[in-house]
Design an enzyme around this catalytic site. Structure first.
Site, PDB file in Angstrom:
ATOM      1  N   LYS A 189      19.849  -3.260  -8.627  1.00  0.00           N
ATOM      2  CA  LYS A 189      18.839  -2.635  -9.499  1.00  0.00           C
ATOM      3  C   LYS A 189      17.522  -3.406  -9.518  1.00  0.00           C
ATOM      4  O   LYS A 189      16.465  -2.815  -9.717  1.00  0.00           O
ATOM      5  CB  LYS A 189      19.389  -2.404 -10.910  1.00  0.00           C
ATOM      6  CG  LYS A 189      19.622  -3.639 -11.753  1.00  0.00           C
ATOM      7  CD  LYS A 189      18.532  -3.867 -12.778  1.00  0.00           C
ATOM      8  CE  LYS A 189      18.764  -5.072 -13.629  1.00  0.00           C
ATOM      9  NZ  LYS A 189      19.329  -6.275 -13.092  1.00  0.00           N
ATOM     10  N   LYS A 217      17.271 -11.166  -7.955  1.00  0.00           N
ATOM     11  CA  LYS A 217      16.129 -11.192  -8.887  1.00  0.00           C
ATOM     12  C   LYS A 217      14.963 -11.963  -8.252  1.00  0.00           C
ATOM     13  O   LYS A 217      13.814 -11.523  -8.302  1.00  0.00           O
ATOM     14  CB  LYS A 217      16.540 -11.829 -10.227  1.00  0.00           C
ATOM     15  CG  LYS A 217      17.536 -10.978 -10.990  1.00  0.00           C
ATOM     16  CD  LYS A 217      18.127 -11.705 -12.174  1.00  0.00           C
ATOM     17  CE  LYS A 217      19.059 -10.824 -12.972  1.00  0.00           C
ATOM     18  NZ  LYS A 217      20.036 -10.035 -12.217  1.00  0.00           N
ATOM     19  N   GLY A 223      22.469  -6.236 -17.412  1.00  0.00           N
ATOM     20  CA  GLY A 223      23.638  -5.703 -18.108  1.00  0.00           C
ATOM     21  C   GLY A 223      23.713  -6.104 -19.569  1.00  0.00           C
ATOM     22  O   GLY A 223      24.185  -5.343 -20.416  1.00  0.00           O
ATOM     23  N   ASN A 224      23.185  -7.319 -19.886  1.00  0.00           N
ATOM     24  CA  ASN A 224      23.279  -7.806 -21.280  1.00  0.00           C
ATOM     25  C   ASN A 224      22.350  -7.037 -22.221  1.00  0.00           C
ATOM     26  O   ASN A 224      22.475  -7.122 -23.430  1.00  0.00           O
ATOM     27  CB  ASN A 224      22.970  -9.302 -21.340  1.00  0.00           C
ATOM     28  CG  ASN A 224      21.547  -9.614 -20.908  1.00  0.00           C
ATOM     29  OD1 ASN A 224      21.057  -9.066 -19.931  1.00  0.00           O
ATOM     30  ND2 ASN A 224      20.885 -10.477 -21.630  1.00  0.00           N
ATOM     31  N   LYS A 239      28.221  -6.574  -3.758  1.00  0.00           N
ATOM     32  CA  LYS A 239      27.741  -6.221  -5.099  1.00  0.00           C
ATOM     33  C   LYS A 239      28.910  -6.142  -6.089  1.00  0.00           C
ATOM     34  O   LYS A 239      29.787  -5.300  -5.948  1.00  0.00           O
ATOM     35  CB  LYS A 239      27.019  -4.868  -5.033  1.00  0.00           C
ATOM     36  CG  LYS A 239      26.436  -4.410  -6.359  1.00  0.00           C
ATOM     37  CD  LYS A 239      25.228  -5.226  -6.732  1.00  0.00           C
ATOM     38  CE  LYS A 239      24.721  -4.892  -8.109  1.00  0.00           C
ATOM     39  NZ  LYS A 239      23.875  -5.937  -8.645  1.00  0.00           N
TER      40      LYS A 239
END
Length: 317
Positions: free
Chosen positions: A216, A278, A13-14, A132
């Site tokens: 994602k 991740k 997102g960053n 989520k």
């Protein structure tokens, strides 16, 4: 470095929105321009063939919120439609940023966004246990109010505040994979944005959208697997994976094996909805083949991580 190595880059997102910055399309476009410069560096320095997967947590939350607030005037959009909308407008911003950065380096390559559907299992236990996080952060008081008034499920998110949570089923198959493969050699493809639009396959073979958000990073791993990528690169806010994150005894890691990932997951080192997916994605990808590797690092350190001087590298052994 071989010039034909395939790399899938998952943008956090960053890479789309600076923390604390106004949540406007203009602010996002500015951040995407910087992100595009770094992706262009990767393309020009290493010559990799690239695909890009982006998150959509803050954006889908805003689309959903706007849609629900406007429900008195127009019917609210289902969550899967909101994901499709976020794929479109985030993809458009990345296309603009990348095309501009590539043209400036005299490397005018086509950049295309594929609106991507991802098949999930209707019996996935995630539908009974939403995890989520999407949308903005709330105080505990605001969260309680939203839960009571709107029936939202809200959870505390990694010490940063409370956020709405939705089901996050595992990605099973990327529907548009053949088109992505066709485009691969000549084009930078932006695919599976926001984890892809979650769909279930019905008995007659038709697809139907479901209210969920696929992680994602796990979708990027599935894409990397299906295109036969050599490297899965997950870009996030931190330079390296750490044990005891944000504690006095924090320990940064520059290398991890798939087995170590398994051990540290069991020991509870990684926050769900944050670092955990991740690590799960990196571990699943590294397990495929001894020559494949996953890299987790920050956007700013991406080039250094590919040179082996930053980030956390995850391999089979």
């Amino acid at each position: 470095m071989g010039s034909h190595q395939k790399v899938v880059i998952a943008l956090g997102g960053n890479a789309l929105q600076e923390p604390g910055a106004p949540a406007t399309a203009e602010a996002q476009l500015e951040v995407v321009k910087k992100t595009a410069e770094i992706i262009t560096d990767i393309k020009c320095i290493f010559g990799y063939e690239l695909a890009i997967v982006h998150g959509n947590g803050p954006q889908i939350g805003r689309i959903l919120l706007a849609s629900e607030l406007a429900a008195e005037v127009t019917p609210a959009m289902p969550l899967n439609v909101c994901t499709a909308m976020s794929q479109g407008y985030i993809g458009y911003h990345i296309q603009q940023g990348l095309s501009h950065a590539l043209a400036n380096r005299n490397r005018p390559l086509p950049v295309v966004t594929v609106i991507t559907q991802v098949v999930v299992d209707p019996a996935d236990p995630a539908f009974q246990n939403p995890t989520k996080p999407i949308g903005p952060f709330y105080s505990e008081e605001e969260a309680g109010k939203l839960a009571a008034e709107r029936g939202f499920v809200l959870r505390e998110d990694a010490g940063r505040g409370w956020r709405r949570v939705v089901p996050s089923p595992l990605p099973q198959r990327i529907v548009e994979i053949h088109s992505i493969k066709e485009l691969w050699d000549s084009t930078i493809v932006i695919a599976a944005g926001g984890g892809g639009i979650p769909v279930i396959e019905k008995e007659d073979g038709t697809l139907e959208g479901v209210p969920a958000v696929i992680d994602k990073d796990l979708a990027a791993e599935k894409l990397a697997e299906e295109v036969g990528a050599d490297i899965l690169m997950i870009l996030t806010e931190v330079e390296q994976v750490a044990l005891n994150y944000k504690k006095a005894n924090q320990q940064n890691l520059s290398r991890l094996t798939a087995a170590e990932c398994e051990q540290y997951i069991r020991e509870g080192h990684f926050a769900p909805g944050s670092m955990l997916p991740k690590i799960q994605a990196a571990q699943a990808f590294a397990r495929l083949h001894p020559k494949k590797k996953a890299i987790i690092t920050s956007l700013a350190k991406a080039v250094e991580a590919l040179n082996g001087s930053a980030g956390t590298v995850i391999t089979q052994q």
